[in-house]
Design a protein around this motif. Structure first.
Motif, PDB file in Angstrom:
ATOM      1  N   HIS A 393      13.872  72.428 -21.471  1.00 60.49           N
ATOM      2  CA  HIS A 393      13.560  73.458 -20.155  1.00 60.49           C
ATOM      3  C   HIS A 393      13.322  72.881 -19.530  1.00 60.49           C
ATOM      4  O   HIS A 393      12.609  73.555 -18.145  1.00 60.49           O
ATOM      5  CB  HIS A 393      12.827  74.969 -20.995  1.00 60.49           C
ATOM      6  CG  HIS A 393      13.753  75.946 -21.263  1.00 60.49           C
ATOM      7  ND1 HIS A 393      14.997  75.927 -21.198  1.00 60.49           N
ATOM      8  CD2 HIS A 393      13.474  76.179 -22.845  1.00 60.49           C
ATOM      9  CE1 HIS A 393      15.388  76.623 -22.654  1.00 60.49           C
ATOM     10  NE2 HIS A 393      14.687  76.566 -23.492  1.00 60.49           N
ATOM     11  N   THR A 394      13.369  71.638 -18.292  1.00 58.89           N
ATOM     12  CA  THR A 394      12.994  71.563 -17.150  1.00 58.89           C
ATOM     13  C   THR A 394      14.159  70.052 -16.960  1.00 58.89           C
ATOM     14  O   THR A 394      14.854  70.166 -17.670  1.00 58.89           O
ATOM     15  CB  THR A 394      11.679  70.728 -17.309  1.00 58.89           C
ATOM     16  OG1 THR A 394      11.017  70.480 -15.940  1.00 58.89           O
ATOM     17  CG2 THR A 394      11.325  69.772 -18.159  1.00 58.89           C
ATOM     18  N   THR A 425      22.904  70.187 -15.446  1.00 66.73           N
ATOM     19  CA  THR A 425      21.826  69.737 -15.067  1.00 66.73           C
ATOM     20  C   THR A 425      21.898  68.173 -14.601  1.00 66.73           C
ATOM     21  O   THR A 425      22.468  67.755 -15.460  1.00 66.73           O
ATOM     22  CB  THR A 425      20.757  70.026 -15.345  1.00 66.73           C
ATOM     23  OG1 THR A 425      20.644  69.927 -16.175  1.00 66.73           O
ATOM     24  CG2 THR A 425      20.486  71.981 -15.680  1.00 66.73           C
ATOM     25  N   ASP A 426      21.171  67.719 -13.694  1.00 69.26           N
ATOM     26  CA  ASP A 426      20.638  66.099 -13.726  1.00 69.26           C
ATOM     27  C   ASP A 426      21.028  65.586 -14.968  1.00 69.26           C
ATOM     28  O   ASP A 426      20.938  64.868 -15.167  1.00 69.26           O
ATOM     29  CB  ASP A 426      20.124  65.782 -12.528  1.00 69.26           C
ATOM     30  CG  ASP A 426      20.822  66.332 -11.166  1.00 69.26           C
ATOM     31  OD1 ASP A 426      20.596  67.435 -11.000  1.00 69.26           O
ATOM     32  OD2 ASP A 426      20.861  65.949 -10.151  1.00 69.26           O
ATOM     33  N   THR A 427      19.713  66.045 -15.325  1.00 73.93           N
ATOM     34  CA  THR A 427      19.064  65.368 -16.722  1.00 73.93           C
ATOM     35  C   THR A 427      19.860  65.867 -18.025  1.00 73.93           C
ATOM     36  O   THR A 427      20.320  65.170 -18.668  1.00 73.93           O
ATOM     37  CB  THR A 427      17.781  66.390 -16.713  1.00 73.93           C
ATOM     38  OG1 THR A 427      16.783  66.185 -15.919  1.00 73.93           O
ATOM     39  CG2 THR A 427      16.971  65.497 -18.111  1.00 73.93           C
ATOM     40  N   GLN A 588      14.725  81.452  -4.332  1.00 71.91           N
ATOM     41  CA  GLN A 588      15.004  80.219  -5.160  1.00 71.91           C
ATOM     42  C   GLN A 588      14.006  79.842  -5.945  1.00 71.91           C
ATOM     43  O   GLN A 588      12.543  80.329  -5.828  1.00 71.91           O
ATOM     44  CB  GLN A 588      15.764  79.375  -4.190  1.00 71.91           C
ATOM     45  CG  GLN A 588      16.786  79.605  -3.881  1.00 71.91           C
ATOM     46  CD  GLN A 588      18.533  79.796  -4.237  1.00 71.91           C
ATOM     47  OE1 GLN A 588      18.410  80.018  -5.013  1.00 71.91           O
ATOM     48  NE2 GLN A 588      18.903  80.450  -3.688  1.00 71.91           N
ATOM     49  N   TRP A 589      14.364  79.480  -6.827  1.00 73.17           N
ATOM     50  CA  TRP A 589      13.305  78.670  -8.229  1.00 73.17           C
ATOM     51  C   TRP A 589      14.131  77.725  -8.926  1.00 73.17           C
ATOM     52  O   TRP A 589      14.113  76.923  -9.264  1.00 73.17           O
ATOM     53  CB  TRP A 589      13.451  79.842  -9.506  1.00 73.17           C
ATOM     54  CG  TRP A 589      12.787  79.446 -10.316  1.00 73.17           C
ATOM     55  CD1 TRP A 589      12.792  79.449 -11.750  1.00 73.17           C
ATOM     56  CD2 TRP A 589      10.713  79.802 -11.033  1.00 73.17           C
ATOM     57  NE1 TRP A 589      11.447  79.075 -12.005  1.00 73.17           N
ATOM     58  CE2 TRP A 589      10.649  79.854 -11.440  1.00 73.17           C
ATOM     59  CE3 TRP A 589      10.007  80.009  -9.738  1.00 73.17           C
ATOM     60  CZ2 TRP A 589       9.069  79.585 -11.735  1.00 73.17           C
ATOM     61  CZ3 TRP A 589       9.337  80.552  -9.723  1.00 73.17           C
ATOM     62  CH2 TRP A 589       8.906  80.296 -10.763  1.00 73.17           C
ATOM     63  N   HIS A 590      13.018  76.801  -8.718  1.00 70.46           N
ATOM     64  CA  HIS A 590      13.219  75.442  -9.119  1.00 70.46           C
ATOM     65  C   HIS A 590      14.429  74.734  -8.576  1.00 70.46           C
ATOM     66  O   HIS A 590      14.344  74.409  -7.856  1.00 70.46           O
ATOM     67  CB  HIS A 590      12.640  75.449 -10.571  1.00 70.46           C
ATOM     68  CG  HIS A 590      11.398  75.533 -11.283  1.00 70.46           C
ATOM     69  ND1 HIS A 590      10.668  75.243 -12.162  1.00 70.46           N
ATOM     70  CD2 HIS A 590      10.347  76.205  -9.949  1.00 70.46           C
ATOM     71  CE1 HIS A 590       9.504  75.772 -12.453  1.00 70.46           C
ATOM     72  NE2 HIS A 590       9.089  76.086 -11.198  1.00 70.46           N
ATOM     73  N   THR A 591      15.216  74.100  -9.752  1.00 69.87           N
ATOM     74  CA  THR A 591      16.362  73.465  -9.404  1.00 69.87           C
ATOM     75  C   THR A 591      17.519  74.695  -9.867  1.00 69.87           C
ATOM     76  O   THR A 591      18.821  74.606 -10.410  1.00 69.87           O
ATOM     77  CB  THR A 591      16.337  72.622 -10.392  1.00 69.87           C
ATOM     78  OG1 THR A 591      16.262  72.632 -11.891  1.00 69.87           O
ATOM     79  CG2 THR A 591      15.257  71.676 -10.350  1.00 69.87           C
ATOM     80  N   THR A 659      20.153  70.262  -6.088  1.00 67.71           N
ATOM     81  CA  THR A 659      20.438  68.923  -7.130  1.00 67.71           C
ATOM     82  C   THR A 659      21.611  68.958  -7.266  1.00 67.71           C
ATOM     83  O   THR A 659      22.536  68.679  -6.077  1.00 67.71           O
ATOM     84  CB  THR A 659      20.172  69.713  -8.585  1.00 67.71           C
ATOM     85  OG1 THR A 659      21.172  70.431  -8.539  1.00 67.71           O
ATOM     86  CG2 THR A 659      18.532  70.736  -8.588  1.00 67.71           C
ATOM     87  N   GLY A 660      21.991  67.486  -8.069  1.00 65.11           N
ATOM     88  CA  GLY A 660      22.632  66.669  -8.025  1.00 65.11           C
ATOM     89  C   GLY A 660      24.356  67.533  -7.891  1.00 65.11           C
ATOM     90  O   GLY A 660      25.648  67.297  -7.440  1.00 65.11           O
ATOM     91  N   GLU A 661      23.927  68.820  -8.466  1.00 66.56           N
ATOM     92  CA  GLU A 661      24.942  70.520  -8.687  1.00 66.56           C
ATOM     93  C   GLU A 661      25.556  70.649  -7.828  1.00 66.56           C
ATOM     94  O   GLU A 661      26.068  71.557  -7.415  1.00 66.56           O
ATOM     95  CB  GLU A 661      24.479  70.815 -10.215  1.00 66.56           C
ATOM     96  CG  GLU A 661      24.312  70.195 -11.447  1.00 66.56           C
ATOM     97  CD  GLU A 661      25.562  69.838 -11.857  1.00 66.56           C
ATOM     98  OE1 GLU A 661      26.360  70.763 -12.248  1.00 66.56           O
ATOM     99  OE2 GLU A 661      25.121  68.756 -12.232  1.00 66.56           O
TER     100      GLU A 661
END
Length: 876
Positions: A393-394, A425-427, A588-591, A659-661
């Motif tokens: 979850h990160t 997600t990027d990860t 917005q929140w985090h990514t 992000t990359g997205e």
């Protein structure tokens, strides 16, 4: 009840550390309604814009619903057996420290507990760390050094009982809006004064009595000056001082500090120290601007020193108060989710504590030294020392400092498991094994907010597809690795009871965290557990800490620490003359894996940007809306310039969400060096160095579409709209055929095209239709495109053939950019109401349009808009 016949269920918001209560009502078709819980002590019914939009972020379109192994859908049995086998083989061949977990404040406490138990008690390594390391680790270190344990002394009620609230490195209006509204209500009721200490002029400054725009990283110097003034003015509490150690060396260090490094005038500093010293009931709130620093722990202790010297701690309306960033950052700290802690605030390096935990778990081992903290963990991954990594979850490929190096490290790791609600997600795209987790509103457990209140998160929606709770995945892997009895859990209630029982052992050691009074909860009592502030034991319930002068060091005394100013680790100079600050946005929140699903939240600030002072912009030849290239020793990014005097000259600010997205060229943590606080291990995310130049694009574009787009551009930024998507684009290379480019962008090779192309001027407008309905429209110019964006976002899916005009017809008003996300009110709507109805105040705008009447975080922007209108009218 509504037509679904389903009742409301009490739960907790999944965003910031305020921990607001929410009431959820499913509609029976996969959706739900959300409103604030009027009975929850954290928010009393209020929600911010993000919380208000939670219902818009549920759904299955983006969800991961089955395990994937190397991109192939795989049965759970095979996927989890592979995870267990690979971790077991790694440990057998390379030792337990070749394995690591990187977890998150998005986990529920029960999930966190199982992960910590599996890694520290059974795998036998302390290599479990959390993204809270990027958030609150310096506070943890400061608390432990001063108090002997990681204790938050006060409660939210202190904000309402204080006569002075000092906000240090905290944009409370945007990052913790509900707390900010509680503070403003107290100001209205009892005249509470507010001081903001922040290099930037943020929305929080709108109501401040004093804003101290100090130089980045100079907080220690300011609070050392306050400490000296406390002594010089006779404000030291001599009786309370007997409960402390270290006053004399702390005073010596403070007295030799040169406060001029703050960049503040002597008059500003004296005004602050007089106000702080002269107001007994003072609360000092601090957040990421303090923590995210190479001297973050010292900053925390400089603040704590002042409260200890005056005895202003643990009493109503008095004390230092750390506000956390994530919904369960506190729960992760309590459960030992950090690499240098055991569960229940027990000490990893204390042999008696280790033995007690190991015996309680009946574990084969317990690590006797701290594991790798986040930055060092990913450095070890890149060096090949960690060979099996589970990320939960990160999104560290975006959020870690030196993010490009972290992404490369994860890509090169022998075995990577990612548990998440989405594979987008990027990860997640780097994982060998991708495990589908249940999301908020689908899972059961507890979280702890910033003032130690434990609240339930409850499931009201069915788990989609084959998704599973995180605790269940972790426990199953533990069983498959051979530890069946230790991980034979059937419910989060069972995990919570075990956790509460372990906290009783911590209580016997004299630790602060003791919820053993909840250890006897049966399943029904757990199901109905009301918000409860710890501790909860036979001897104590809730309340504040330290008014009695009893601390958790062996001698029972607090420690004042002599600290000295240290400038940020990176130095500005001719090559990198700017100091780069990073942070959050209001909506917005985090990514953005959740908030970007809401068109309403995406409408306020729809693309990444760089705030820069007008003097700096003029020197660089920048105009409003130019794109800029920002470079640092570790990476580069392309961002939209916002010219604003809210920045200090020489300082720039960029948000961290893309992000990359959503905007591959704007992953801002690629610019942040992997420099950490030597005590806490927290990265310095507020003081990178950078160079800024104009991005010389050959063309700029804006596009709207009904479906996701496939861009080929040096810069692009994607955002959700009510009808589909919007995108900003730019490129260095000229494009030969814009109709062909538009067909590629919208993936519509057979669509009917309408075009207006002027090759000589370098402009193009292309709209594509399918059976008379607009698929997408692209607008291109040699400078930033001038069209009415918010109007155009409404057109995909319609039969509007006038789209290429780029502006609405006279009979169709354009609401303009969204200013109030809670009620979706645009700038133009407010301007028209102000001019047409003679509205003169923020309150009048709220009464007419609702804007600013929910979370209130847009009120400063409304006030600024009113000022601009008045100035324009006066000039006419």
């Amino acid at each position: 009840m509504d037509g679904s016949g389903l009742p409301e269920t009490r739960s907790t918001c999944p965003y910031c550390g305020v921990g607001c209560g929410v009431l959820l009502r499913p509609d029976g078709a996969g959706g739900l309604s959300v409103r604030g819980d009027p009975d929850h002590p954290a928010n009393r019914g209020r929600l911010c814009s993000k919380g208000s939009a939670l219902a818009e972020t549920v759904g299955l379109g983006h969800r991961l619903t089955a395990p994937l192994v190397n991109g192939t859908e795989t049965p759970w049995d095979d996927a989890l057996q592979l995870v267990a086998d690979r971790f077991r083989a790694t440990i057998d061949e390379h030792g337990p420290d070749a394995a690591a977990f990187y977890v998150s404040g998005q986990l529920l406490t029960e999930d966190y507990y199982v992960a910590n138990k599996l890694m520290k008690g059974f795998i036998g390594s302390a290599n479990i760390d959390t993204n809270s390391r990027l958030c609150m680790a310096s506070t943890v270190a400061g608390h432990r050094r001063a108090f002997g344990t990681d204790t938050v002394p006060g409660t939210y009620e202190d904000l309402e009982e204080a006569d002075l609230v000092v906000l240090v490195g905290s944009n409370l209006a945007w990052c913790h809006p509900v707390l900010y509204q509680r503070l403003l209500a107290a100001r209205q009721a009892r005249g509470t004064k507010i001081v903001v200490i922040d290099p930037r002029r943020t929305a929080t400054c709108d109501e401040a009595d004093l804003h101290l725009a100090l130089a980045p990283g100079s907080d220690v110097a300011l609070f050392n000056r306050l400490f000296s003034a406390i002594h010089d003015s006779g404000a030291v509490d001599s009786a309370y001082l007997t409960h402390t150690e270290g006053f004399v060396p702390t005073l010596e260090a403070a007295s030799t500090t040169d406060a001029s490094v703050t960049g503040l005038t002597e008059a500003e500093i004296e005004a602050f120290t007089r106000l702080w010293i002269g107001t007994e009931k003072v609360v000092t709130v601090f957040s990421q601007g303090v923590n995210q620093s190479s001297s973050g722990s010292d900053k925390v202790n400089a603040i704590l020193n002042c409260h200890l010297a005056t005895g202003r701690i643990g009493k109503p309306g008095m004390g230092p108060f750390s506000v956390t960033g994530q919904p369960n950052a506190m729960g992760g700290r309590e459960v030992g989710g950090l690499a240098n802690m055991l569960a229940c605030h027990l000490d990893l390096e204390n042999a008696d504590h280790r033995t007690a935990v190991r015996d309680f778990w009946q574990a084969p081992t317990a690590p006797d030294r701290p594991g790798l903290k986040a930055v060092d963990m990913f450095r070890a991954v890149g060096e090949g020392r960690i060979k099996a990594l589970w990320i939960i979850h990160t999104n560290p490929a975006v959020t870690m400092p030196d993010a490009d190096a972290v992404r490369a490290a994860i890509r090169g790791c022998d075995f990577v498991v990612v548990s998440d609600v989405t594979g987008q997600t990027d990860t997640a795209r780097l994982a060998h094994v991708l495990l589908p987790a249940t999301a908020w509103a689908e899972k059961e457990g507890t979280v702890t907010n910033s003032d130690r209140t434990i609240s339930r998160q409850r499931a009201v929606l069915p788990a989609p597809g084959h998704s599973r709770p995180d605790w269940a995945m972790l426990a199953e892997v533990g069983r498959r690795m051979g530890w069946t009895a230790a991980f034979d859990y059937e419910s989060p209630a069972e995990i919570f009871r075990e956790y509460a029982a372990l906290s009783g052992i911590a209580g016997q050691f004299g630790r602060d965290f003791d919820i053993s009074g909840l250890g006897g909860l049966d399943d029904d009592a757990y199901a109905t557990l009301a918000p409860t502030r710890w501790p909860v034991s036979a001897t104590r319930e809730g309340g504040r800490f330290f008014a009695d002068g009893q601390f958790y060091h062996p001698d029972g005394k607090a420690r004042m620490l002599p600290v000295t100013h240290r400038a940020p680790a990176a130095r500005t100079g001719p090559r990198y003359p700017f100091r780069l600050n990073t942070g959050r946005l209001r909506d917005q929140w985090h990514t953005m894996t959740r908030t970007a699903l809401s068109a309403r939240l995406s409408a306020h600030l729809a693309e990444p940007f760089l705030d820069i002072h007008p003097e700096d912009a003029a020197r660089l030849g920048l105009s409003a809306a130019d794109l800029v290239k920002v470079t640092s020793p570790t990476g580069s990014a392309i961002l939209r310039a916002r010219i604003t005097d809210a920045q200090r000259p020489g300082d720039v600010f960029a948000p961290m969400h893309w992000t990359g997205e959503t905007a591959p060229s704007a992953r801002i943590d690629t610019l942040v060096a992997a420099v950490t606080d030597p005590v806490s291990g927290q990265p310095e995310s507020k003081a990178a160095v950078a160079a800024v130049t104009r991005f010389d694009a050959a063309w700029y574009g804006f596009a709207v579409s009904a479906a996701p787009m496939s861009p080929d551009a040096d810069y692009w930024a994607l955002a959700r709209t009510t009808t589909g998507y919007r995108m900003e684009l730019a490129g260095r290379a000229p494009v030969d055929n814009w109709e062909t480019a538009a067909r590629q962008l919208f993936q519509a090779s057979e669509a009917e095209a309408m075009t207006v192309i002027d090759t000589a001027r370098g402009t193009a407008r292309v709209a594509l239709f399918d059976q008379g309905r607009l698929i997408g429209a692209l607008f291109v110019a040699p400078e930033p495109v001038a069209v009415m964006r918010d109007y155009l976002t409404q057109l995909p899916g319609t039969a509007d053939t006038a789209v290429l005009s780029g502006r609405p017809p006279a009979d169709r008003p354009d609401p303009g950019p969204t200013l109030c996300a809670c009620f979706n009110v645009g700038v133009n709507t407010i301007v028209q109401a102000v001019e047409g109805e003679g509205l003169a105040t923020v309150e009048a705008v709220g009464a007419a349009l609702q804007a600013g009447t929910n979370c209130g975080s847009c009120r400063p922007e409304i006030a600024a808009l009113l000022t601009r209108i008045r100035q324009r009218e006066a000039a006419e």
